[in-house]
Design a protein around this motif. Structure first.
Motif, PDB file in Angstrom:
ATOM      1  N   ARG A  16       0.861  -1.213  -0.033  1.00 38.41           N
ATOM      2  CA  ARG A  16       0.140   0.099  -0.021  1.00 38.41           C
ATOM      3  C   ARG A  16       0.949   1.312   0.129  1.00 38.41           C
ATOM      4  NH1 ARG A  16      -3.375  -0.421   4.930  1.00 38.41           N
ATOM      5  NH2 ARG A  16      -4.367  -1.963   3.534  1.00 38.41           N
ATOM      6  N   SER A  92      -9.126   4.884   8.698  1.00 35.67           N
ATOM      7  CA  SER A  92      -9.713   3.541   8.527  1.00 35.67           C
ATOM      8  C   SER A  92     -11.360   3.730   9.029  1.00 35.67           C
ATOM      9  CB  SER A  92      -9.360   2.476   9.564  1.00 35.67           C
ATOM     10  OG  SER A  92      -9.920   1.303   9.530  1.00 35.67           O
ATOM     11  N   ALA A  95     -13.104   5.637   6.155  1.00 34.16           N
ATOM     12  CA  ALA A  95     -13.088   4.612   4.763  1.00 34.16           C
ATOM     13  C   ALA A  95     -14.246   3.573   5.246  1.00 34.16           C
ATOM     14  CB  ALA A  95     -11.897   3.699   4.566  1.00 34.16           C
ATOM     15  N   ASP A  96     -14.534   3.053   6.097  1.00 27.81           N
ATOM     16  CA  ASP A  96     -15.786   2.257   6.328  1.00 27.81           C
ATOM     17  C   ASP A  96     -17.168   2.977   6.441  1.00 27.81           C
ATOM     18  OD1 ASP A  96     -14.021   0.252   7.125  1.00 27.81           O
ATOM     19  OD2 ASP A  96     -14.195   0.432   9.392  1.00 27.81           O
ATOM     20  N   SER A 101     -11.795   1.806   0.269  1.00 28.02           N
ATOM     21  CA  SER A 101     -10.513   1.130   0.967  1.00 28.02           C
ATOM     22  C   SER A 101     -10.048   2.124   1.563  1.00 28.02           C
ATOM     23  CB  SER A 101      -9.717   0.357  -0.106  1.00 28.02           C
ATOM     24  OG  SER A 101      -9.145   1.661  -0.968  1.00 28.02           O
ATOM     25  N   GLU A 103      -6.852   2.644   1.490  1.00 31.74           N
ATOM     26  CA  GLU A 103      -5.788   3.166   0.808  1.00 31.74           C
ATOM     27  C   GLU A 103      -6.499   4.486  -0.021  1.00 31.74           C
ATOM     28  OE1 GLU A 103      -4.603   1.528  -3.404  1.00 31.74           O
ATOM     29  OE2 GLU A 103      -3.066   0.748  -1.965  1.00 31.74           O
ATOM     30  N   GLU A 104      -7.707   4.170  -0.302  1.00 32.07           N
ATOM     31  CA  GLU A 104      -8.338   5.144  -1.170  1.00 32.07           C
ATOM     32  C   GLU A 104      -8.534   6.607  -0.124  1.00 32.07           C
ATOM     33  OE1 GLU A 104     -10.887   3.705  -4.527  1.00 32.07           O
ATOM     34  OE2 GLU A 104     -11.592   2.908  -2.563  1.00 32.07           O
TER      35      GLU A 104
END
Length: 156
Positions: A16, A92, A95-96, A101, A103-104
């Motif tokens: 990543r 994180s 992102a959820d 992701s 990474e995005e």
């Protein structure tokens, strides 16, 4: 264009990491900033909360902080853009929520921090709309659209 990457209190993100580095390079190329140095640190909420308290007098964790360097003094020397600090814990959770992701989300926050280093802000709704449009464009450049013509966002 030297990019300094570091992690604090985290396991390095492996493959990543290279993708995040390439995204930063793509964004800088798109912005026609190829003679610059940028520092990126991925950390935990405790570390970013400490930095937020120390430099912004806010006693809470946040997703991203940007610390611009001094203005460029000579065209012969590299442009020291500054430091971007991203909380992987915050990223994180976001992102959820956004259904993307990790990474995005880190790349999204990287674009946001980079725009702050370049002097953009979101103090009112008009600034917020302009910054969101630039942020979205940088994310598309870094994640999807690598063959599009370049625009100079610094003058938009």
């Amino acid at each position: 264009m030297p990019l300094d990457f570091g992690t604090r209190k985290l396991t390095p993100p492996g493959k990543r990491w290279g993708r995040i580095r390439r995204a930063a390079e793509e964004m800088l190329r798109f912005l026609r900033i190829e003679d610059a140095e940028l520092s990126l640190m991925l950390c935990d909420d405790t570390t970013i909360a400490d930095l937020n308290q120390r430099f912004r007098d806010e006693s809470k964790a946040t997703d991203v902080l940007a610390f611009p360097s001094l203005p460029r003094t000579s065209p012969e020397q590299p442009w020291l853009l500054g430091d971007i600090v991203i909380s992987v814990e915050h990223a994180s959770l976001q992102a959820d929520k956004r259904g993307v992701s990790l990474e995005e989300e880190i790349i999204f926050l990287l674009a946001h921090g980079l725009l702050h280093l370049l002097g953009f802000d979101h103090r009112d709704r008009a600034e917020e709309r302009r910054m969101k449009a630039r942020n979205d464009l940088l994310c598309r450049v870094a994640l999807i659209e690598r063959k599009r013509p370049r625009r100079d966002l610094r003058s938009s």
